[in-house]
Design an enzyme around this catalytic site. Structure first.
Site, PDB file in Angstrom:
ATOM      1  N   HIS A 176       5.313   1.155  -0.821  1.00 21.37           N
ATOM      2  CA  HIS A 176       4.699   2.456  -0.496  1.00 21.37           C
ATOM      3  C   HIS A 176       5.750   3.561  -0.312  1.00 21.37           C
ATOM      4  O   HIS A 176       5.396   4.736  -0.277  1.00 21.37           O
ATOM      5  CB  HIS A 176       3.875   2.358   0.792  1.00 21.37           C
ATOM      6  CG  HIS A 176       2.661   1.488   0.667  1.00 21.37           C
ATOM      7  ND1 HIS A 176       1.717   1.678  -0.316  1.00 21.37           N
ATOM      8  CD2 HIS A 176       2.247   0.414   1.395  1.00 21.37           C
ATOM      9  CE1 HIS A 176       0.762   0.756  -0.181  1.00 21.37           C
ATOM     10  NE2 HIS A 176       1.063  -0.025   0.848  1.00 21.37           N
ATOM     11  N   ASP A 228       0.338  -6.923  -4.853  1.00 18.18           N
ATOM     12  CA  ASP A 228      -0.094  -6.631  -3.483  1.00 18.18           C
ATOM     13  C   ASP A 228      -1.494  -6.007  -3.581  1.00 18.18           C
ATOM     14  O   ASP A 228      -1.807  -5.337  -4.565  1.00 18.18           O
ATOM     15  CB  ASP A 228       0.888  -5.639  -2.848  1.00 18.18           C
ATOM     16  CG  ASP A 228       0.636  -5.408  -1.364  1.00 18.18           C
ATOM     17  OD1 ASP A 228       1.353  -6.012  -0.559  1.00 18.18           O
ATOM     18  OD2 ASP A 228      -0.272  -4.616  -1.031  1.00 18.18           O
ATOM     19  N   HIS A 273      -2.650  -3.582  -2.115  1.00 14.72           N
ATOM     20  CA  HIS A 273      -2.586  -2.119  -2.057  1.00 14.72           C
ATOM     21  C   HIS A 273      -1.757  -1.590  -3.219  1.00 14.72           C
ATOM     22  O   HIS A 273      -0.811  -2.246  -3.663  1.00 14.72           O
ATOM     23  CB  HIS A 273      -1.949  -1.666  -0.736  1.00 14.72           C
ATOM     24  CG  HIS A 273      -2.610  -2.225   0.481  1.00 14.72           C
ATOM     25  ND1 HIS A 273      -2.086  -3.274   1.193  1.00 14.72           N
ATOM     26  CD2 HIS A 273      -3.768  -1.885   1.099  1.00 14.72           C
ATOM     27  CE1 HIS A 273      -2.893  -3.562   2.210  1.00 14.72           C
ATOM     28  NE2 HIS A 273      -3.921  -2.729   2.170  1.00 14.72           N
ATOM     29  N   ASP A 332      -1.720 -10.235   0.438  1.00 23.91           N
ATOM     30  CA  ASP A 332      -2.870  -9.679   1.159  1.00 23.91           C
ATOM     31  C   ASP A 332      -4.129  -9.520   0.313  1.00 23.91           C
ATOM     32  O   ASP A 332      -5.147  -9.036   0.794  1.00 23.91           O
ATOM     33  CB  ASP A 332      -2.497  -8.337   1.824  1.00 23.91           C
ATOM     34  CG  ASP A 332      -1.676  -7.444   0.911  1.00 23.91           C
ATOM     35  OD1 ASP A 332      -1.508  -7.798  -0.266  1.00 23.91           O
ATOM     36  OD2 ASP A 332      -1.209  -6.393   1.384  1.00 23.91           O
TER      37      ASP A 332
END
Lengths: 225, 316
Positions: free
Chosen positions: B127, B164, B166, B253
C-alpha cells in the site's frame, strides 16, 4: 451544497450567428457536449448540444474535419437556427440536490446556470454532479465500506457511530438507505481504515447484522413512482 | 526440488503496532512456527535480514518522505501519516531491514545461489506509495526490489504478481507508467474492500498502458474464480510480457477464515495459486521467484498457509 460551488465557471459559449461548423469545432476542441448561446446583450439566449449539431449536419461531415463541399448550403446554418431557445436554467443559489432531481426529470445532460438578471454564471453537467457524488461518498480516499442492517428505531445509528469511534476509526462518509424489509434500514459506513476485522466482530456482538454485499441490490427496494 | 531461501529475522518482531491492531508480530511467529513444525527448515537456506542502504529506498520513495518517517520514529510518534499506521521507535529500522533482506535475497537469486525464496517480513509494503504511508505499509518492499533488480542487475522485465486480498495501490501507482514492470493484482472488488482502488479498468497510464492488470473478486468468491482469473488474465499477460524475474506480493488474507475481507480462497486454493505462478516463473524466468509477505491476519490459519507456501516453493 450550492450549484455555485460545484458548477464549471469558465464556460465556453457561442452566439446565435456562429455557424454550426464553428460550434462543432468548439465542442470538439474542448471535449464538451453543451454550448450556452449568448445574445448580443450578453444574456443567455439558448443552448446547443452536440446532438443538436449532429442531427442538423450530415453524419460523416460531423465527424470529419473535412472542408465543406462546394455549394453545400448547410455550412451556412447558424447556431440560432438549431439551438434550443430559452432553455431550462438553474440558479447559482439552487443546490446540487435540485440539479440531480431536475436533470433526472428533464432528461438533459446539463443546465446553464443563470443569475436573476439572465446572465450566464456557469454550467452544471452530469459530469459535475458525478464529481460531487464521488466527493460525498469519499471513495477517492483509501477506505473500506461496511454495510450494516439495523432495525428502524431511534438511536441505532448512534450505537454504530459510537462503536466505530471507540475503535479510533474515522468516517469517509456514512449513508443511511432504505432496505427492502419495511422495518429495516441499511447503513453504509465508509471507514478510512484497512483494519475492519475487529469492528465487524464488535458490531455483530452488539446485535447488528452485516449486510452481505452480494445480497444487496437496489432493484430489491420498493420503488417511489 | 528447488533451492529455496527463507528470509526471517527476529528483529522483524520489534515493529510494534499497539493494542488491537491486526498487523502484529505474532503473525510472523505463527508463520515461522508453521514452517518449522512442518520440518521444512532442514531444506531451506535461512537468511537473516540486513539493513537496506537509503539510496535503494530512495529509488522508489522521496527523500523527504524517508526523512519524515525516520523523524517520526525518533520523536516517539505512535502513528505515521495515517491512523492505520501504528508504530514504535524501532519501526523505521525494522522497515529498512525488511527491504534490505529482500535485496540480499534478490542478489542470491540473480547469482544462482538459490532458485526462489519466501521473505517473511514486517512491515508489509504494497500500500505504500512514493511519498505516502498507508494500510500498515511504510516502504514498498516489492517496488524497491523490482527497481533494484533493474538498476543493480540490469534485468529488463520484472513482473509483480499480487494476490493479497487488498489491491496494492502503492505498487500500482509506482509502476503504472512503466512498461518494464508488469503489475498484476487479484483482490477483493474495491467497492467492498480497502483501499478502493484496483478497478478492472485501471490498466496503466501513458507508456505503461497494458502493463497493469487488475482482476476483482466479489465477496464470497473463491478457488473457482481464481482459477478462471489465472487462465483468463494472468497467464496471457505473462505470456505477452515474458518476465525475467517474478516477485510475488503474498497476502494470506484472501483465505476464507480471514476476517479482514470476504473472499473465500481455500488453503488448497492458495497452494494452487503459488504453483501456477511457479510454472510461469519456470517458463519465462528460469524459475526465479521472490515471494514477499504482505497481509494475512488469521493467526490460526497462518502456520499451515505459510508451510504449504514454502513447501510448494521447495517442490517437495
Amino acid at each position: 451544497m450550492f450549484i455555485s460551488k460545484s458548477m464549471t465557471s469558465k464556460v465556453i459559449t457561442t452566439h446565435p450567428r456562429a455557424t454550426l461548423l464553428e460550434a462543432r469545432d468548439l465542442l470538439k476542441a474542448h471535449n464538451i457536449r453543451h454550448l450556452p448561446v449568448l445574445g448580443d446583450d450578453g444574456r443567455l439566449a439558448g443552448i446547443i448540444t452536440d446532438r443538436d449539431i449532429r442531427s442538423a449536419l450530415p453524419a460523416a461531415f460531423y465527424r470529419d474535419d473535412c472542408p465543406p463541399p462546394e455549394g453545400a448550403d448547410f455550412t451556412q446554418v447558424t447556431v440560432g437556427d438549431v439551438m434550443t431557445p430559452d432553455p431550462m436554467a438553474i440558479s447559482p443559489q439552487d443546490t446540487i440536490e435540485d440539479a440531480l432531481l431536475q436533470i433526472q426529470k428533464m432528461r438533459v445532460g446539463a443546465f446553464p446556470v443563470v443569475d436573476d438578471d439572465g446572465f450566464l454564471k456557469g454550467i452544471i453537467s452530469v459530469r459535475d454532479l458525478l464529481r460531487a457524488f464521488i466527493n460525498v461518498l469519499g471513495i477517492e480516499e483509501p477506505g473500506t465500506l461496511l454495510g450494516i442492517v439495523v432495525e428502524e428505531k431511534v438511536g441505532q445509528l448512534k450505537k454504530i457511530v459510537d462503536a466505530i469511534t471507540e475503535e479510533n476509526i474515522s468516517f469517509g462518509s456514512i449513508l443511511v438507505s432504505r432496505h427492502w424489509e419495511a422495518d429495516k434500514r441499511a447503513v453504509f459506513a465508509y471507514l478510512l481504515t484497512n483494519s475492519v476485522g475487529r469492528i465487524k466482530r464488535k458490531l455483530k456482538e452488539l446485535g447488528f447484522k452485516l449486510l452481505d454485499p452480494m445480497e444487496w441490490a437496489m432493484d430489491r427496494l420498493p420503488r417511489h413512482e | 526440488m528447488k533451492r529455496t531461501g527463507l528470509l526471517y529475522d527476529e528483529r522483524f518482531l520489534k515493529h510494534l503496532t499497539g493494542a488491537n491492531h491486526p498487523e502484529v508480530p505474532e503473525r510472523l511467529t505463527a508463520i515461522y512456527d508453521g514452517i518449522r513444525t512442518r520440518g521444512l527448515l532442514d531444506h531451506l537456506q535461512v537468511f537473516p535480514a540486513q539493513s537496506a542502504p537509503r539510496m535503494w529506498i530512495e529509488t522508489v520513495h522521496d527523500r523527504d518522505y524517508v526523512d519524515r518517517f525516520e523523524t517520526a520514529c525518533q520523536d516517539g510518534s505512535r502513528t505515521f501519516e495515517s491512523p492505520d499506521n501504528q508504530m514504535c521507535a524501532e519501526t523505521f529500522e525494522v522497515a529498512l531491514l525488511a527491504v534490505g533482506g529482500i535485496l540480499d535475497v534478490a542478489d542470491r537469486i540473480v547469482a544462482g545461489e538459490i532458485d526462489n525464496a519466501f521473505c517473511a517480513v514486517r512491515p508489509p509494503g504494497h500500500h505504500a506509495e512514493k511519498a505516502k504511508a498507508m494500510g500498515f505499509c511504510y516502504f514498498n518492499n516489492v517496488a524497491v526490489a523490482a527497481t533494484y533488480l533493474q538498476t543493480q542487475w540490469l534485468i529488463e522485465r520484472v513482473a509483480i504478481i499480487d494476490f493479497d486480498v487488498h489491491h496494492g495501490n502503492g505498487t500500482q501507482a509506482i509502476f503504472e507508467d512503466d512498461p518494464t514492470v508488469f503489475y498484476y493484482s487479484i483482490h477483493q472488488h474495491p467497492s467492498f474492500a480497502y483501499p478502493g482502488t484496483g478497478r478492472a479498468f485501471e490498466d496503466g497510464v501513458q507508456r505503461g498502458v497494458g502493463y497493469t492488470c487488475n482482476t476483482t473478486v466479489l465477496p464470497g468468491q473463491g478457488d473457482d474464480f481464481y482459477r478462471e482469473a489465472v487462465e483468463k488474465d494472468l497467464r496471457p499477460a505473462m505470456t505477452r510480457f515474458r518476465p525475467q524475474v517474478i516477485i510475488v506480493s503474498t497476502g494470506f488474507d484472501a483465505h476464507a477464515d480471514d476476517d479482514m475481507a470476504d473472499v473465500a480462497l481455500s488453503t488448497a486454493g492458495y497452494v494452487w495459486m503459488i504453483e501456477e505462478i511457479m510454472k510461469l516463473a519456470d517458463t519465462f524466468a528460469d524459475g526465479k521467484l521472490i515471494s514477499v509477505l504482505e497481509g494475512g491476519y488469521c493467526l490460526e490459519r497462518l502456520p499451515e498457509l505459510a508451510a504449504d507456501h514454502v513447501q510448494a516453493l521447495l517442490q517437495i
